[in-house]
Design a protein around this motif. Structure first.
Motif, PDB file in Angstrom:
ATOM      1  N   ILE A  88     -20.903  16.541  -9.273  1.00 40.47           N
ATOM      2  CA  ILE A  88     -21.949  16.022 -10.169  1.00 40.47           C
ATOM      3  C   ILE A  88     -23.038  17.060 -10.374  1.00 40.47           C
ATOM      4  O   ILE A  88     -23.515  17.278 -11.493  1.00 40.47           O
ATOM      5  N   ALA A  89     -23.440  17.765  -9.306  1.00 38.07           N
ATOM      6  CA  ALA A  89     -24.482  18.782  -9.430  1.00 38.07           C
ATOM      7  C   ALA A  89     -24.006  19.957 -10.269  1.00 38.07           C
ATOM      8  O   ALA A  89     -24.787  20.547 -11.036  1.00 38.07           O
ATOM      9  N   GLY A  90     -22.734  20.306 -10.155  1.00 34.94           N
ATOM     10  CA  GLY A  90     -22.204  21.401 -10.961  1.00 34.94           C
ATOM     11  C   GLY A  90     -22.158  21.057 -12.435  1.00 34.94           C
ATOM     12  O   GLY A  90     -22.395  21.903 -13.302  1.00 34.94           O
ATOM     13  N   VAL A  91     -21.858  19.821 -12.745  1.00 34.27           N
ATOM     14  CA  VAL A  91     -21.788  19.388 -14.136  1.00 34.27           C
ATOM     15  C   VAL A  91     -23.182  19.225 -14.722  1.00 34.27           C
ATOM     16  O   VAL A  91     -23.424  19.529 -15.899  1.00 34.27           O
ATOM     17  N   ALA A  92     -24.133  18.768 -13.940  1.00 34.62           N
ATOM     18  CA  ALA A  92     -25.473  18.479 -14.448  1.00 34.62           C
ATOM     19  C   ALA A  92     -26.246  19.733 -14.803  1.00 34.62           C
ATOM     20  O   ALA A  92     -27.048  19.724 -15.729  1.00 34.62           O
ATOM     21  N   GLY A  93     -26.025  20.816 -14.108  1.00 36.12           N
ATOM     22  CA  GLY A  93     -26.767  22.036 -14.399  1.00 36.12           C
ATOM     23  C   GLY A  93     -28.157  21.977 -13.788  1.00 36.12           C
ATOM     24  O   GLY A  93     -28.459  21.134 -12.944  1.00 36.12           O
ATOM     25  N   PRO A  94     -29.028  22.878 -14.227  1.00 34.59           N
ATOM     26  CA  PRO A  94     -30.379  22.909 -13.653  1.00 34.59           C
ATOM     27  C   PRO A  94     -31.234  21.732 -14.123  1.00 34.59           C
ATOM     28  O   PRO A  94     -31.097  21.254 -15.240  1.00 34.59           O
ATOM     29  N   ILE A  95     -32.091  21.243 -13.224  1.00 31.95           N
ATOM     30  CA  ILE A  95     -32.978  20.119 -13.538  1.00 31.95           C
ATOM     31  C   ILE A  95     -34.404  20.647 -13.514  1.00 31.95           C
ATOM     32  O   ILE A  95     -34.823  21.294 -12.545  1.00 31.95           O
ATOM     33  N   GLY A  96     -35.159  20.390 -14.558  1.00 27.47           N
ATOM     34  CA  GLY A  96     -36.533  20.872 -14.618  1.00 27.47           C
ATOM     35  C   GLY A  96     -37.519  19.735 -14.744  1.00 27.47           C
ATOM     36  O   GLY A  96     -37.313  18.803 -15.516  1.00 27.47           O
ATOM     37  N   ILE A  97     -38.602  19.799 -13.951  1.00 30.44           N
ATOM     38  CA  ILE A  97     -39.663  18.791 -14.010  1.00 30.44           C
ATOM     39  C   ILE A  97     -40.995  19.541 -14.037  1.00 30.44           C
ATOM     40  O   ILE A  97     -41.343  20.228 -13.068  1.00 30.44           O
ATOM     41  N   ILE A 157     -41.023  23.332 -13.226  1.00 22.18           N
ATOM     42  CA  ILE A 157     -40.281  23.758 -12.032  1.00 22.18           C
ATOM     43  C   ILE A 157     -38.803  23.442 -12.265  1.00 22.18           C
ATOM     44  O   ILE A 157     -38.447  22.310 -12.565  1.00 22.18           O
ATOM     45  N   THR A 158     -38.001  24.470 -12.193  1.00 22.05           N
ATOM     46  CA  THR A 158     -36.571  24.286 -12.425  1.00 22.05           C
ATOM     47  C   THR A 158     -35.839  24.335 -11.080  1.00 22.05           C
ATOM     48  O   THR A 158     -36.074  25.233 -10.269  1.00 22.05           O
ATOM     49  N   LEU A 159     -34.985  23.372 -10.884  1.00 26.46           N
ATOM     50  CA  LEU A 159     -34.202  23.293  -9.645  1.00 26.46           C
ATOM     51  C   LEU A 159     -32.729  23.388 -10.017  1.00 26.46           C
ATOM     52  O   LEU A 159     -32.224  22.591 -10.809  1.00 26.46           O
ATOM     53  N   ARG A 160     -32.086  24.394  -9.486  1.00 23.23           N
ATOM     54  CA  ARG A 160     -30.671  24.536  -9.755  1.00 23.23           C
ATOM     55  C   ARG A 160     -29.927  23.913  -8.577  1.00 23.23           C
ATOM     56  O   ARG A 160     -30.062  24.325  -7.424  1.00 23.23           O
ATOM     57  N   LEU A 161     -29.115  22.876  -8.851  1.00 22.99           N
ATOM     58  CA  LEU A 161     -28.474  22.127  -7.782  1.00 22.99           C
ATOM     59  C   LEU A 161     -27.219  22.800  -7.226  1.00 22.99           C
ATOM     60  O   LEU A 161     -26.866  22.582  -6.090  1.00 22.99           O
ATOM     61  N   ALA A 162     -26.563  23.582  -8.052  1.00 23.58           N
ATOM     62  CA  ALA A 162     -25.342  24.222  -7.578  1.00 23.58           C
ATOM     63  C   ALA A 162     -25.276  25.639  -8.127  1.00 23.58           C
ATOM     64  O   ALA A 162     -25.802  25.919  -9.192  1.00 23.58           O
ATOM     65  N   ARG A 163     -24.660  26.521  -7.378  1.00 25.46           N
ATOM     66  CA  ARG A 163     -24.490  27.888  -7.842  1.00 25.46           C
ATOM     67  C   ARG A 163     -23.373  27.935  -8.868  1.00 25.46           C
ATOM     68  O   ARG A 163     -22.365  27.261  -8.725  1.00 25.46           O
ATOM     69  N   GLY A 164     -23.564  28.754  -9.861  1.00 21.71           N
ATOM     70  CA  GLY A 164     -22.516  28.922 -10.865  1.00 21.71           C
ATOM     71  C   GLY A 164     -21.411  29.802 -10.322  1.00 21.71           C
ATOM     72  O   GLY A 164     -21.606  30.590  -9.400  1.00 21.71           O
ATOM     73  N   LYS A 165     -20.236  29.676 -10.883  1.00 23.59           N
ATOM     74  CA  LYS A 165     -19.107  30.488 -10.451  1.00 23.59           C
ATOM     75  C   LYS A 165     -19.293  31.907 -10.990  1.00 23.59           C
ATOM     76  O   LYS A 165     -19.556  32.102 -12.163  1.00 23.59           O
ATOM     77  N   SER A 166     -19.167  32.876 -10.121  1.00 21.67           N
ATOM     78  CA  SER A 166     -19.285  34.249 -10.568  1.00 21.67           C
ATOM     79  C   SER A 166     -17.888  34.771 -10.890  1.00 21.67           C
ATOM     80  O   SER A 166     -16.953  34.604 -10.116  1.00 21.67           O
ATOM     81  N   THR A 167     -17.779  35.382 -12.045  1.00 23.90           N
ATOM     82  CA  THR A 167     -16.464  35.879 -12.465  1.00 23.90           C
ATOM     83  C   THR A 167     -16.433  37.367 -12.519  1.00 23.90           C
ATOM     84  O   THR A 167     -17.375  38.082 -12.592  1.00 23.90           O
TER      85      THR A 167
END
Length: 103
Positions: A81-90, A93-103
């Protein structure tokens, strides 16, 4: 005369004429049983508590395994769910819940 049958399984060793005489005269029939306690270890008295303790331990380990499986599934679902949701900002302040896959 009392027409009761002699006790079959209680004392099958009473002769019929003794039983009939006791019924006719009203005398009580006295049965003497020579019983000796069994020798050795009473296994049933020992095995029942150990069986109960073993079942309790097995149930406890089963409960721990089920809880670990449930927590693993919940962590996996939260990661997806965190990977699909992306960063959340309030409020800037932006909070990134999951690291993106590095290719």
């Amino acid at each position: 005369m009392d027409h009761r049958t002699p006790p079959g399984n209680i004392a099958p060793h009473i002769p019929a004429d003794d039983w009939q005489r006791a019924q006719a005269t009203g005398q009580p029939v006295v049965i003497v049983v020579h019983d000796t306690p069994p020798t050795g270890i009473p296994w049933r008295r020992l095995l029942v508590p150990f069986a109960i303790a073993g079942a309790t331990v097995a149930g406890g380990w089963g409960l721990v395994a089920a809880l670990c499986l449930l927590l693993d599934a919940a962590a996996h679902a939260a990661t997806v769910i965190a990977g699909v949701a992306g960063p959340i900002g309030i409020g800037g302040i932006t909070l990134r819940l999951a690291r993106g896959k590095s290719t």
